[in-house]
Design a protein around this motif. Structure first.
Motif, PDB file in Angstrom:
ATOM      1  N   PRO A 288       6.944  11.692   7.295  1.00 17.51           N
ATOM      2  CA  PRO A 288       6.996  11.095   5.952  1.00 17.51           C
ATOM      3  C   PRO A 288       6.986  12.167   4.867  1.00 17.51           C
ATOM      4  O   PRO A 288       6.274  13.167   4.961  1.00 17.51           O
ATOM      5  CB  PRO A 288       5.726  10.244   5.893  1.00 17.51           C
ATOM      6  CG  PRO A 288       5.300  10.064   7.315  1.00 17.51           C
ATOM      7  CD  PRO A 288       5.733  11.287   8.034  1.00 17.51           C
ATOM      8  N   THR A 289       7.770  11.942   3.841  1.00 18.75           N
ATOM      9  CA  THR A 289       7.767  12.829   2.681  1.00 18.75           C
ATOM     10  C   THR A 289       7.483  12.062   1.389  1.00 18.75           C
ATOM     11  O   THR A 289       7.335  12.673   0.335  1.00 18.75           O
ATOM     12  CB  THR A 289       9.122  13.546   2.541  1.00 18.75           C
ATOM     13  OG1 THR A 289      10.163  12.559   2.458  1.00 18.75           O
ATOM     14  CG2 THR A 289       9.383  14.455   3.734  1.00 18.75           C
ATOM     15  N   GLN A 290       7.409  10.723   1.469  1.00 18.38           N
ATOM     16  CA  GLN A 290       7.143   9.907   0.296  1.00 18.38           C
ATOM     17  C   GLN A 290       6.197   8.774   0.671  1.00 18.38           C
ATOM     18  O   GLN A 290       6.236   8.286   1.810  1.00 18.38           O
ATOM     19  CB  GLN A 290       8.434   9.308  -0.276  1.00 18.38           C
ATOM     20  CG  GLN A 290       9.417  10.325  -0.807  1.00 18.38           C
ATOM     21  CD  GLN A 290      10.669   9.661  -1.359  1.00 18.38           C
ATOM     22  OE1 GLN A 290      11.005   8.546  -0.991  1.00 18.38           O
ATOM     23  NE2 GLN A 290      11.358  10.361  -2.242  1.00 18.38           N
TER      24      GLN A 290
ATOM     25  N   LEU B 100      -2.981   6.637  -4.715  1.00 19.39           N
ATOM     26  CA  LEU B 100      -2.209   7.722  -4.111  1.00 19.39           C
ATOM     27  C   LEU B 100      -3.113   8.872  -3.676  1.00 19.39           C
ATOM     28  O   LEU B 100      -2.868   9.516  -2.656  1.00 19.39           O
ATOM     29  CB  LEU B 100      -1.157   8.225  -5.100  1.00 19.39           C
ATOM     30  CG  LEU B 100      -0.020   7.241  -5.398  1.00 19.39           C
ATOM     31  CD1 LEU B 100       0.812   7.737  -6.566  1.00 19.39           C
ATOM     32  CD2 LEU B 100       0.853   7.015  -4.164  1.00 19.39           C
ATOM     33  N   ALA B 101      -4.159   9.121  -4.437  1.00 14.92           N
ATOM     34  CA  ALA B 101      -5.066  10.228  -4.108  1.00 14.92           C
ATOM     35  C   ALA B 101      -5.975   9.910  -2.932  1.00 14.92           C
ATOM     36  O   ALA B 101      -6.477  10.826  -2.267  1.00 14.92           O
ATOM     37  CB  ALA B 101      -5.912  10.579  -5.334  1.00 14.92           C
ATOM     38  N   ASN B 102      -6.187   8.612  -2.637  1.00 15.22           N
ATOM     39  CA  ASN B 102      -7.179   8.227  -1.628  1.00 15.22           C
ATOM     40  C   ASN B 102      -6.590   7.493  -0.422  1.00 15.22           C
ATOM     41  O   ASN B 102      -7.321   6.882   0.338  1.00 15.22           O
ATOM     42  CB  ASN B 102      -8.257   7.361  -2.283  1.00 15.22           C
ATOM     43  CG  ASN B 102      -9.156   8.161  -3.200  1.00 15.22           C
ATOM     44  OD1 ASN B 102     -10.118   8.782  -2.758  1.00 15.22           O
ATOM     45  ND2 ASN B 102      -8.840   8.165  -4.492  1.00 15.22           N
ATOM     46  N   GLY B 103      -5.280   7.547  -0.259  1.00  8.94           N
ATOM     47  CA  GLY B 103      -4.675   6.955   0.929  1.00  8.94           C
ATOM     48  C   GLY B 103      -4.608   5.452   0.923  1.00  8.94           C
ATOM     49  O   GLY B 103      -4.476   4.826   1.981  1.00  8.94           O
ATOM     50  N   PHE B 104      -4.685   4.847  -0.271  1.00  3.73           N
ATOM     51  CA  PHE B 104      -4.515   3.402  -0.403  1.00  3.73           C
ATOM     52  C   PHE B 104      -3.007   3.161  -0.540  1.00  3.73           C
ATOM     53  O   PHE B 104      -2.513   2.751  -1.586  1.00  3.73           O
ATOM     54  CB  PHE B 104      -5.303   2.927  -1.630  1.00  3.73           C
ATOM     55  CG  PHE B 104      -5.365   1.434  -1.831  1.00  3.73           C
ATOM     56  CD1 PHE B 104      -5.035   0.539  -0.822  1.00  3.73           C
ATOM     57  CD2 PHE B 104      -5.770   0.925  -3.048  1.00  3.73           C
ATOM     58  CE1 PHE B 104      -5.092  -0.817  -1.027  1.00  3.73           C
ATOM     59  CE2 PHE B 104      -5.846  -0.439  -3.276  1.00  3.73           C
ATOM     60  CZ  PHE B 104      -5.494  -1.311  -2.248  1.00  3.73           C
ATOM     61  N   THR B 105      -2.274   3.420   0.543  1.00  3.70           N
ATOM     62  CA  THR B 105      -0.829   3.597   0.466  1.00  3.70           C
ATOM     63  C   THR B 105      -0.097   2.977   1.658  1.00  3.70           C
ATOM     64  O   THR B 105      -0.686   2.678   2.701  1.00  3.70           O
ATOM     65  CB  THR B 105      -0.492   5.100   0.428  1.00  3.70           C
ATOM     66  OG1 THR B 105      -1.193   5.766   1.503  1.00  3.70           O
ATOM     67  CG2 THR B 105      -0.902   5.731  -0.882  1.00  3.70           C
ATOM     68  N   LEU B 106       1.207   2.824   1.469  1.00 10.96           N
ATOM     69  CA  LEU B 106       2.149   2.442   2.517  1.00 10.96           C
ATOM     70  C   LEU B 106       3.316   3.417   2.481  1.00 10.96           C
ATOM     71  O   LEU B 106       3.543   4.096   1.471  1.00 10.96           O
ATOM     72  CB  LEU B 106       2.703   1.027   2.283  1.00 10.96           C
ATOM     73  CG  LEU B 106       1.751  -0.168   2.298  1.00 10.96           C
ATOM     74  CD1 LEU B 106       2.512  -1.427   1.873  1.00 10.96           C
ATOM     75  CD2 LEU B 106       1.147  -0.365   3.682  1.00 10.96           C
ATOM     76  N   LEU B 107       4.082   3.456   3.554  1.00  9.97           N
ATOM     77  CA  LEU B 107       5.369   4.130   3.501  1.00  9.97           C
ATOM     78  C   LEU B 107       6.359   3.221   2.775  1.00  9.97           C
ATOM     79  O   LEU B 107       6.290   1.993   2.902  1.00  9.97           O
ATOM     80  CB  LEU B 107       5.880   4.447   4.906  1.00  9.97           C
ATOM     81  CG  LEU B 107       5.102   5.503   5.684  1.00  9.97           C
ATOM     82  CD1 LEU B 107       5.689   5.662   7.080  1.00  9.97           C
ATOM     83  CD2 LEU B 107       5.120   6.837   4.956  1.00  9.97           C
TER      84      LEU B 107
ATOM     85  N   GLY C 112       3.746  -2.946  -4.238  1.00 13.27           N
ATOM     86  CA  GLY C 112       3.816  -1.582  -3.736  1.00 13.27           C
ATOM     87  C   GLY C 112       5.052  -0.870  -4.252  1.00 13.27           C
ATOM     88  O   GLY C 112       6.163  -1.391  -4.157  1.00 13.27           O
ATOM     89  N   GLY C 113       4.847   0.320  -4.813  1.00 15.69           N
ATOM     90  CA  GLY C 113       5.968   1.086  -5.318  1.00 15.69           C
ATOM     91  C   GLY C 113       6.342   0.762  -6.741  1.00 15.69           C
ATOM     92  O   GLY C 113       7.251   1.393  -7.304  1.00 15.69           O
ATOM     93  N   GLU C 114       5.701  -0.229  -7.338  1.00 10.71           N
ATOM     94  CA  GLU C 114       5.975  -0.586  -8.725  1.00 10.71           C
ATOM     95  C   GLU C 114       4.732  -0.308  -9.571  1.00 10.71           C
ATOM     96  O   GLU C 114       3.614  -0.443  -9.109  1.00 10.71           O
ATOM     97  CB  GLU C 114       6.357  -2.063  -8.845  1.00 10.71           C
ATOM     98  CG  GLU C 114       7.614  -2.441  -8.074  1.00 10.71           C
ATOM     99  CD  GLU C 114       7.970  -3.907  -8.223  1.00 10.71           C
ATOM    100  OE1 GLU C 114       7.307  -4.606  -9.012  1.00 10.71           O
ATOM    101  OE2 GLU C 114       8.914  -4.349  -7.540  1.00 10.71           O
ATOM    102  N   GLY C 115       4.936   0.044 -10.810  1.00  7.16           N
ATOM    103  CA  GLY C 115       3.793   0.363 -11.659  1.00  7.16           C
ATOM    104  C   GLY C 115       3.445  -0.709 -12.665  1.00  7.16           C
ATOM    105  O   GLY C 115       2.424  -0.612 -13.340  1.00  7.16           O
TER     106      GLY C 115
END
Length: 523
Positions: free
Chosen positions: A48-50, A28-35, A461-464
């Motif tokens: 985007p807000t999430q 999350l801190a380094n942009g290893f992300t999806l919408l 994605g989105g699960e921990g």
């Protein structure tokens, strides 16, 4: 080649939980992300807000070092091969003559490209390719720890994604090793040399910058052609940020519909974009497609008209329509026929793309290196080879996959699903006699059998919560190629991608949560 170890090493629940927390916050801190996937009936928001983490693996997955080195070492030969195919219009036309009657999408792409060739002199002879050659490990035998070699799945000439997120996955795994030592559960996880030094983000951005430089206008921009509602936006945005930071090149991202509203060609075939913000019109130097590879991107003829408008411009296309056609599965199959690859790479009558590999020309050894990575490929036409393949597919379907001329995943027919699918196509042919058999739209490919006994902890994605999965990993090697016209040729390998999925799935979509973006642990 050393056998792969049984994986993963034993870990406590507390160790897994700590790794999952560290991986999630790093991502999350380094942009290893999806919408995130929007709620039913809603669209991806314009602002985007999430975000959610991209699907990831807690540990890097073991991969044979010699196979990794081999895949990277031959990428420039592949770049040269597909550059030559792109410039050999007679070769492409001969293939598409057989594909077009049974594949509406390829027919439209080919016919629109031919119309441009016939109407005008090609405005921009320079092509930019950002490629990805994908491989699976193929095991000799079925026992755990068996040796494996790489076999090519496909060669992508359009919208080769995840270059940015792949680099971030490599950086995340190295960070976890440096931060936690992976709790000393395996010596390789503390061996800095076992982690790959992957710069796919920088290398692909540099490739786009090479295209921009070849165009020759410093103030012009790179146009990212994107799909509406794109969730993999951060992979793309990272390239835009690197282009600006490292190369002082601006970008703009638009859908086909937005380009149709804002774009126009002037008398010199320069492509301009009007600004809704009151800025000066923006000249386009490079058109970089992260869309346009699937029929779903062309809902009406308007999208095709926009594609043609861009193709007619002076902007350098990545890829051009010809380069996109070169990536068809049928081209892959034809190149595997006896002598075709050798003639394309070594034949004096083939187009000169301006580069070989290393300091010399292409050689028979280069051809052999490519063929070594190929598995069985057959046509499904009326030729003797096609008839043989049809019988093999009906009698031994467990050995094969049926592949159409499509990119993006989710289109293949596997194993026992093949005979009923071929029967369905045969029934459709009977309803419309006189037309080319529908099965000619497909090629038959021998299944690659990945090694057994490799597992990893995957996080959707989105699960921990990590889940232990019996996994298969697919290695992609990126390449950058600039060729044609009077441009200074470029031929580079540009980093790697590892996608890891549960063995139970034949397909491998990252955005839909089937595959995780991983990195190799070199063994």
């Amino acid at each position: 080649m050393a056998p792969l170890p049984t994986w993963p090493p034993a870990m406590t629940e507390a160790q897994k939980a700590d790794l999952a927390q560290q991986a999630a916050t790093y991502a999350l801190a380094n942009g290893f992300t999806l919408l995130p996937v929007p709620a039913k009936g809603e669209r991806v928001p314009a602002i985007p807000t999430q975000v959610i983490t991209a699907p990831l693996s807690l540990l890097p997955t073991p991969f044979p070092r010699p196979a990794y080195v081999q895949a990277k070492s031959i990428q420039r030969v592949y770049n040269a091969l597909y550059a030559r195919v792109t410039l050999d219009w007679e070769f492409l036309d001969k293939i598409m003559m057989h594909v077009a009657p049974v594949d509406d999408f390829q027919a439209e792409l080919w016919n629109r490209w031919k119309a441009i060739r016939e109407e005008i002199t090609v405005t921009q002879p320079v092509h930019l390719g950002i490629f990805r050659s994908d491989y699976l490990l193929h095991a000799h035998g079925n026992a755990t720890g068996q040796k494996a070699v790489i076999k090519q799945v496909e060669f992508n000439t359009i919208a080769a994604s995840f270059g940015a997120l792949s680099q971030k996955a490599s950086e995340m795994h190295r960070y976890l090793s440096e931060q936690s030592g992976y709790y000393n559960v395996h010596p390789q996880l503390r061996n800095a040399n076992a982690f790959v030094d992957n710069h796919s983000l920088e290398d692909i951005a540099a490739g786009l910058a090479e295209g921009h430089q070849a165009y020759g206008s410093r103030e012009a921009a790179v146009l990212f052609v994107v799909q509406e509602g794109e969730r993999n936006v951060f992979d793309q945005r990272a390239l835009e940020y690197r282009l600006l930071k490292n190369h002082d090149v601006r970008s703009v991202r638009l859908t086909f519909a937005e380009i149709a509203q804002r774009g126009q060609l002037d008398d010199d075939k320069v492509f301009w974009l009007d600004s809704p913000l009151g800025k000066e019109p923006l000249e386009v130097a490079v058109v970089y497609y992260r869309a346009a590879y699937t029929p779903a991107d062309y809902t009406t003829s308007a999208e095709w008209d926009t594609r043609v408008l861009l193709e007619r411009s002076q902007a350098i296309k990545c890829p051009s329509m010809a380069l996109q056609l070169a990536g068809a599965k049928k081209v892959q199959q034809v190149l595997a026929e006896p002598g075709v690859l050798e003639d394309m790479l070594l034949g004096s009558s083939r187009p000169d793309v301006g580069f070989g590999v290393g300091s010399g020309s292409l050689t028979e050894r280069d051809c052999a290196a490519l063929r070594e990575t190929w598995t069985g490929l057959w046509p499904l036409d009326s030729s003797e080879e096609g008839k043989k393949a049809y019988q093999l597919a009906r009698e031994y379907p467990e050995r094969f996959v049926l592949k159409p001329q499509r990119e993006g995943g989710g289109n293949n027919i596997y194993r026992d699903n093949i005979p009923p699918y071929l029967a369905k196509l045969d029934e459709e042919d009977k309803a419309q006699p006189g037309e080319a058999p529908r099965r000619e739209a497909y090629i038959l490919m021998e299944l690659i059998e990945p090694p057994q006994g490799v597992h990893n902890f995957l996080v959707r994605g989105g699960e921990g919560t990590p889940r232990l999965a019996d996994v298969v990993s697919e290695l992609g090697v990126y390449g950058v190629s600039l060729f044609g016209g009077k441009a200074v040729p470029v031929n580079k390998e540009a980093g790697t991608l590892l996608r890891t999925k549960g063995r139970e799935s034949d397909e491998g979509g990252v955005a839909i949560g089937i595959s995780s973006i991983d990195s190799p642990l070199l063994i």
